[in-house]
Design a protein around this motif. Structure first.
Motif, mmCIF file in Angstrom:
data_model
loop_
_atom_site.group_PDB
_atom_site.id
_atom_site.type_symbol
_atom_site.label_atom_id
_atom_site.label_comp_id
_atom_site.label_asym_id
_atom_site.label_seq_id
_atom_site.Cartn_x
_atom_site.Cartn_y
_atom_site.Cartn_z
ATOM 1 N N LEU A 10 0.810 -1.166 -0.016
ATOM 2 C CA LEU A 10 0.057 0.062 0.133
ATOM 3 C C LEU A 10 0.810 1.273 0.087
ATOM 4 C CD1 LEU A 10 -2.848 1.105 0.034
ATOM 5 C CD2 LEU A 10 -2.836 1.213 2.868
ATOM 6 N N LEU A 11 2.062 1.443 1.010
ATOM 7 C CA LEU A 11 2.843 2.516 0.802
ATOM 8 C C LEU A 11 3.498 2.839 -0.363
ATOM 9 C CD1 LEU A 11 4.212 2.020 4.371
ATOM 10 C CD2 LEU A 11 2.605 3.743 3.689
ATOM 11 N N THR A 12 3.908 1.525 -1.024
ATOM 12 C CA THR A 12 4.456 1.526 -2.351
ATOM 13 C C THR A 12 3.728 2.280 -3.574
ATOM 14 O OG1 THR A 12 5.863 -0.415 -1.992
ATOM 15 C CG2 THR A 12 5.816 0.353 -4.328
ATOM 16 N N LEU A 13 2.489 1.877 -3.489
ATOM 17 C CA LEU A 13 1.451 2.511 -4.298
ATOM 18 C C LEU A 13 1.169 3.600 -4.126
ATOM 19 C CD1 LEU A 13 -1.144 -0.405 -4.611
ATOM 20 C CD2 LEU A 13 0.545 0.113 -6.476
ATOM 21 N N LEU A 14 1.192 4.140 -3.110
ATOM 22 C CA LEU A 14 0.945 5.674 -2.592
ATOM 23 C C LEU A 14 2.179 6.616 -2.873
ATOM 24 C CD1 LEU A 14 -0.515 5.345 1.027
ATOM 25 C CD2 LEU A 14 -1.804 5.945 -1.125
ATOM 26 N N LEU A 15 3.245 6.024 -2.691
ATOM 27 C CA LEU A 15 4.579 6.715 -3.373
ATOM 28 C C LEU A 15 4.592 7.094 -4.748
ATOM 29 C CD1 LEU A 15 7.158 8.085 -2.320
ATOM 30 C CD2 LEU A 15 8.213 5.804 -2.281
ATOM 31 N N LEU A 16 4.137 5.966 -5.382
ATOM 32 C CA LEU A 16 4.016 5.758 -6.786
ATOM 33 C C LEU A 16 3.105 6.819 -7.237
ATOM 34 C CD1 LEU A 16 5.143 4.767 -9.405
ATOM 35 C CD2 LEU A 16 3.381 2.774 -9.432
ATOM 36 N N THR A 57 20.973 12.447 -6.468
ATOM 37 C CA THR A 57 19.968 11.467 -7.169
ATOM 38 C C THR A 57 20.356 10.530 -7.752
ATOM 39 O OG1 THR A 57 20.109 12.749 -9.245
ATOM 40 C CG2 THR A 57 18.647 14.078 -7.694
ATOM 41 N N GLY A 58 21.564 10.487 -8.204
ATOM 42 C CA GLY A 58 22.076 9.152 -8.909
ATOM 43 C C GLY A 58 21.631 8.839 -10.161
ATOM 44 N N LEU A 59 20.923 10.059 -10.671
ATOM 45 C CA LEU A 59 20.458 9.930 -12.211
ATOM 46 C C LEU A 59 21.441 10.448 -13.138
ATOM 47 C CD1 LEU A 59 16.895 11.320 -11.768
ATOM 48 C CD2 LEU A 59 17.674 8.836 -11.961
ATOM 49 N N ARG A 60 21.721 9.692 -14.281
ATOM 50 C CA ARG A 60 22.848 10.200 -15.084
ATOM 51 C C ARG A 60 22.290 10.344 -16.398
ATOM 52 N NH1 ARG A 60 24.555 5.767 -12.829
ATOM 53 N NH2 ARG A 60 24.533 4.571 -14.852
ATOM 54 N N VAL A 61 22.485 11.440 -17.315
ATOM 55 C CA VAL A 61 22.148 11.557 -18.754
ATOM 56 C C VAL A 61 22.555 10.038 -19.551
ATOM 57 C CG1 VAL A 61 22.605 12.985 -20.897
ATOM 58 C CG2 VAL A 61 22.166 14.090 -18.514
ATOM 59 N N GLY A 62 21.626 9.819 -20.261
ATOM 60 C CA GLY A 62 21.813 8.595 -21.008
ATOM 61 C C GLY A 62 21.337 7.334 -20.626
ATOM 62 N N GLN A 63 20.788 7.261 -19.067
ATOM 63 C CA GLN A 63 20.436 6.172 -18.646
ATOM 64 C C GLN A 63 18.937 5.910 -18.930
ATOM 65 O OE1 GLN A 63 20.900 7.512 -14.324
ATOM 66 N NE2 GLN A 63 19.309 5.997 -14.317
ATOM 67 N N ASP A 70 10.076 1.600 -9.186
ATOM 68 C CA ASP A 70 10.342 2.331 -8.135
ATOM 69 C C ASP A 70 11.539 3.254 -8.335
ATOM 70 O OD1 ASP A 70 12.220 0.375 -8.335
ATOM 71 O OD2 ASP A 70 12.025 -0.386 -6.322
ATOM 72 N N GLN A 71 11.916 3.476 -9.586
ATOM 73 C CA GLN A 71 13.270 4.204 -9.956
ATOM 74 C C GLN A 71 12.981 5.719 -9.349
ATOM 75 O OE1 GLN A 71 14.129 4.462 -14.009
ATOM 76 N NE2 GLN A 71 16.354 4.609 -13.715
ATOM 77 N N ILE A 72 11.947 6.279 -9.904
ATOM 78 C CA ILE A 72 11.787 7.808 -9.550
ATOM 79 C C ILE A 72 11.559 7.804 -8.020
ATOM 80 C CG2 ILE A 72 10.463 9.780 -9.902
ATOM 81 C CD1 ILE A 72 12.463 9.095 -12.128
ATOM 82 N N SER A 73 10.466 7.083 -7.661
ATOM 83 C CA SER A 73 10.312 6.986 -6.228
ATOM 84 C C SER A 73 11.495 6.779 -5.290
ATOM 85 C CB SER A 73 9.308 5.913 -5.870
ATOM 86 O OG SER A 73 9.553 4.624 -6.113
ATOM 87 N N ALA A 74 12.350 5.968 -5.476
ATOM 88 C CA ALA A 74 13.774 5.731 -4.789
ATOM 89 C C ALA A 74 14.553 6.848 -4.605
ATOM 90 C CB ALA A 74 14.563 4.779 -5.392
ATOM 91 N N VAL A 75 14.449 7.855 -5.913
ATOM 92 C CA VAL A 75 15.354 9.024 -5.864
ATOM 93 C C VAL A 75 14.734 9.924 -4.832
ATOM 94 C CG1 VAL A 75 15.968 11.059 -7.173
ATOM 95 C CG2 VAL A 75 16.071 8.647 -8.240
ATOM 96 N N ILE A 76 13.373 10.134 -4.819
ATOM 97 C CA ILE A 76 12.653 11.069 -4.095
ATOM 98 C C ILE A 76 12.813 10.581 -2.469
ATOM 99 C CG2 ILE A 76 10.320 11.950 -3.302
ATOM 100 C CD1 ILE A 76 9.435 11.473 -6.196
#
Length: 868
Positions: A10-16, A57-63, A70-76
């Motif tokens: 439930l928490l995962t869905l809310l975060l998404l 954030t760990g985000l890199r151009v080209g990835q 959960d990629q974006i939710s993990a960054v947040i």
């Protein structure tokens, strides 16, 4: 079949959902499609660098970027976890084919610029800021504010301010970027006192006994200043356990607290009601030992000390198994641990309870016999290792012994080279399989050298003193220039020089002591040299002091001593021997203090002493133990081998002395008196016996009661020779011996009276010439204010009594002069012990001028270098 969604899902869905909702809806994108990150822009920054945030954030151009996982939710989640931002949002700025461009908007949390605290004393503000970590630049979060508020409320509630209220507000600080100032307002209110503590259900034990068992929670009682009636929750919880222990001590093992209520009467008073259930009274039945092979049941039973049929006492049973309050307690655990069984385990188990009788098994797992593997010492920057290791009772290869560790800590503390409060033995690498353990002593060096440099006005002129005392000296390095830091140190020897001079006197002394003569056994060697000169002084018509150096009295002395630590009756005992010689030389020195003003007297004496010292752990502030010392000083009985008529000499001396005190003497008679006494005391003959005992009893924590008894007697072998005019006792005052004639006298402290004022008056000369016998009793209650290496300070209150007498026939141990008072002691390594006492004498002193004048009254005493 019903299915439930887990909380984690439930928490995962809310975060998404939150993550997807943060993206701008102005740009159409397919949430199920994977994109390639073409760029990331960070907006809203005020103090952080954009590249730093991108790195977080760990985000890199080209990835690849996916919105369904959960990629974006993990960054947040990661950015929120930093607690640096108050708002985080992602936006899709544009899409070019398979490439997506994102914008990250963040709102930084404000930083703390300054803190203002109201409601506490100014000197406490810095401590609060440090304790709550409210330093400048700290990020202001909700948890920071809540934790600070809770901390301050609990802090003052522990001090009895139960109604403490803390308000915290923040405001924007325009002088800095994204900063806020914080204002904390503390309203402590009045201290809340306990008006009453009542009990319900107690029939076997009275409310008075139960209240007494609660050591820290007391009801308000006028006049009781040593224990406050504050209500502190943690102390109260401990006292409830103590209350149950009180029942357990009296046989009621099933007693329990059914309920307890704290009733608020008003803002200043509360009332406590405790409801108990006592249960039945029990008795000890059979107590059997199981698993013991090292000790027999009889030996263990003697240590346990609990007999069948005695009232059940759970506290006593626990203490006889393992008494945690005393490291050297006589209990079963120490019995095993002092004999090498470090890994032993002892557990009492109730095996049956028949009616009111409880049968026990004491189950013992003895474990393997344990030996010391490595013994190390750290922290001795100045003191050489051999000085430390020769005092240790723990050596590699020896059986483990807790008692030997405690004794080693005491011996190291008694050296005076280390801070006794910080000597920490650490048991390391215990191995039950091999039966070995390592032992490490952690030490902190304290100053062991003292300098005495002082000046003052007294005796009609300026008095200057220079003294140097090195208690950790190294004489073998005295010619080693590299060892001077500033003097050769580290071998545990004592070397002292002292010079004191004024227009009327000079004092020179040198002392050297080696505690381990030869380095193999604890045999102390002492050497002392001294020279004293007293010049005759008189006052001119103008009031100025006139000194005649042709009229003087001098003492030259040398003393050699040996003291050996013995093993019987126990190894706290020391036997000492000393041989001393003093030459008393008079050159036209007629003051009335002695019957002869020209000539010499010689004193060759042997002193034997037996002492026992178990006080410790520190030398400056002992907590437990005792110190006893008996000494006897003898000179040869010269009169037994002389053909002089000492009886006629004594009678003639007494006759002339009495005449001088009443009528005065002619020049011929004065010369005769000097000649007679010169003959009597050419070689002094006497014996001198002294006893001194000190007991140190720890009452509560570091509150210590010191009890002292002293006795001294100066006797003569031959009544015809009479009492020697030297070596006498002068009682009263600070005990520092401020009279500079130094005729071998001993000055005994008895506060509340002027110096030497409790010295009896000689019936012949009508002068205070010193006592032949004295006794003294004292009780001193001590409490330390600080025991830091830089300075040890303790306060004290005392009761003292004593007296001195002209002869043993007059001696009455109950005919005493009484006093009481308070004082303060400060020990600084560089200067020794300093202190001040305010004492009140309840009786008249012994001076002729004091007769009929009433009590001695208040006296102030300054203490310099007094014994601890």
């Amino acid at each position: 079949m019903k299915r439930f969604i887990s909380l984690e899902l439930l928490l995962t869905l809310l975060l998404l959902f939150f993550t997807l909702s943060t993206f701008s809806q102005d740009v159409n994108y397919d949430p199920d499609k994977k994109y390639i990150l073409g760029g990331l822009e960070v907006t809203g920054l005020q103090s952080y660098n954009e590249q730093t945030v991108k790195t977080y954030t760990g985000l890199r151009v080209g990835q690849p970027i996916s919105f369904r996982g959960d990629q974006i939710s993990a960054v947040i989640k990661k950015l929120w976890g930093l607690e640096l931002f108050s708002d985080i949002e992602f936006f899709v700025t544009r899409i070019e084919g398979e490439t997506i461009f994102l914008e990250l908007y963040i709102q930084e949390r404000p930083t703390l610029s300054k803190v203002t605290i109201f409601g506490v004393k100014k000197r406490k503000v810095d401590d609060i800021v440090k304790e709550t970590d409210l330093k400048k630049g700290k990020k202001i979060t909700e948890s920071l504010i809540a934790n600070t508020k809770n901390y301050l409320q609990n802090k003052y509630k522990k001090q009895g301010f139960l109604n403490t209220r803390v308000n915290i507000v923040t405001a924007k600080d325009t002088s800095e970027t994204n900063a806020q100032s914080m204002v904390i307002n503390v309203k402590k209110g009045d201290k809340v006192k306990i008006k009453d503590i009542t009990f319900e259900g107690n029939e076997k034990l009275s409310a008075r006994k139960l209240r007494k068992s609660m050591k820290n929670t007391k009801k308000r009682k006028p006049g009781r200043f040593w224990k406050k009636s504050k209500f502190i929750r943690n102390d109260y919880s401990e006292d409830l356990s103590s209350l149950i222990d009180k029942y357990a001590e009296n046989g009621y093992r099933d007693a329990r607290v059914l309920a307890d209520t704290v009733e608020v009467i008003n803002d200043k008073r509360i009332k406590i009601n405790i409801k108990v259930e006592e249960g039945n009274k029990y008795y000890f039945g059979d107590i059997n030992f199981v698993g013991n092979s090292v000790y027999t049941d009889r030996q263990l039973g003697q240590v346990l000390g609990i007999r069948k049929g005695s009232t059940y006492n759970g506290v006593l049973l626990r203490e006889r198994i393992a008494d945690d309050s005393k490291p050297d307690a006589e209990d079963l655990t120490n019995l095993y641990q002092n004999n090498g069984y470090l890994f032993s385990q002892i557990n009492p188990v109730e095996v049956s309870a028949q009616n009111d009788t409880i049968n026990f098994e004491i189950r013992i797992i003895e474990g393997k016999e344990t030996f010391l593997n490595h013994v190390t010492v750290s922290g001795n920057d100045k003191t050489n290792d051999h000085v430390i290791f020769r005092e240790l009772r723990t050596r590699p290869g020896q059986k483990y012994s807790k008692d030997n560790i405690i004794r080693s800590v005491r011996e190291l503390g008694q050296l005076g080279f280390f801070d006794a409060e910080q000597i920490k033995p650490d048991i390391q690498n215990p191995d039950p399989n091999s039966g070995t353990v390592d032992l490490a002593y952690s030490l902190v060096e304290s100053g062991s050298s003292q300098i005495e440099l002082q000046g003052g006005y007294g005796g009609g002129g300026f008095i200057g003193t220079l003294g140097l005392s090195f208690s950790n000296f190294s004489i073998q390095n005295i010619f080693n220039g590299k060892a001077y830091k500033p003097v050769p140190m580290g071998d545990g020897q004592t070397f002292a020089l002292r010079v004191q001079a004024s227009r009327t006197f000079r004092v020179y002394s040198l002392n050297f002591s080696e505690p381990w003569l030869g380095g193999k056994k604890p045999v102390r060697f002492n050497l002392s040299l001294s020279r004293t000169q007293q010049f005759l002084a008189s006052f001119s018509n103008t009031g100025r002091v006139q000194v005649n150096r042709d009229q003087q009295f001098s003492i030259t002395g040398i003393s050699l001593g040996l003291a050996k630590r013995v093993q019987w009756p126990d190894d706290f005992f020391t036997v000492s021997h000393a041989l001393s010689y003093q030459l008393y030389d008079f050159e036209n020195y007629r003051t009335g203090l002695f019957n002869f003003g020209n000539g010499t007297s010689n004193s060759l004496a042997y002193t034997i002493g037996i002492s026992r010292s178990s006080a410790g752990p520190g030398r400056i502030y002992p907590l437990t133990g005792s110190i006893f010392e008996v000494t006897a000083k003898f000179t040869p009985p010269y009169s037994l081998f002389s053909d002089k008529d000492f009886k006629s000499l004594r009678e003639r001396s007494e006759e002339l002395s009495e005449k001088r005190a009443t009528e005065g003497l002619t020049a011929e008679e004065l010369t005769e008196l000097e000649t007679v006494d010169q003959e009597r005391f050419k070689w002094l003959e006497f014996y001198k016996v002294k006893f001194k005992g000190d007991w140190y009893t720890r009452l509560v924590e570091k509150l210590v009661l010191r009890t002292n008894i002293e006795f001294g007697f100066l006797g003569s072998y031959n009544a015809d020779v009479g009492k020697v005019p030297f070596e006498r006792f002068f009682l009263g005052g600070d005990g520092l011996g401020r009279n500079f004639t130094l005729d071998g006298r001993e000055t005994i402290q008895l506060r509340g009276y002027e110096n030497n004022s409790l010295t009896p008056v000689d019936p012949i000369t009508n002068q205070q010439e010193g006592g032949i016998v004295y006794n003294k009793y004292s009780m001193e209650l001590r409490y330390p204010l600080t025991l830091k290496p830089s300075a040890s300070i303790y306060a004290l209150g005392f009761l003292e009594a004593g007296n001195s007498f002209n002869n043993f026939q007059e001696f009455n141990p109950f005919q005493i002069k009484r006093s009481a008072g308070v004082g303060l002691r400060i020990f600084m390594p560089a200067f020794g012990l300093l202190g001040i006492d305010f004492g009140y004498g309840f009786d008249e002193d012994l001076r002729p001028s004091a007769v009929g004048q009433g009590p001695s009254g208040w006296q102030t005493h300054f203490i310099i270098g007094q014994q601890f």
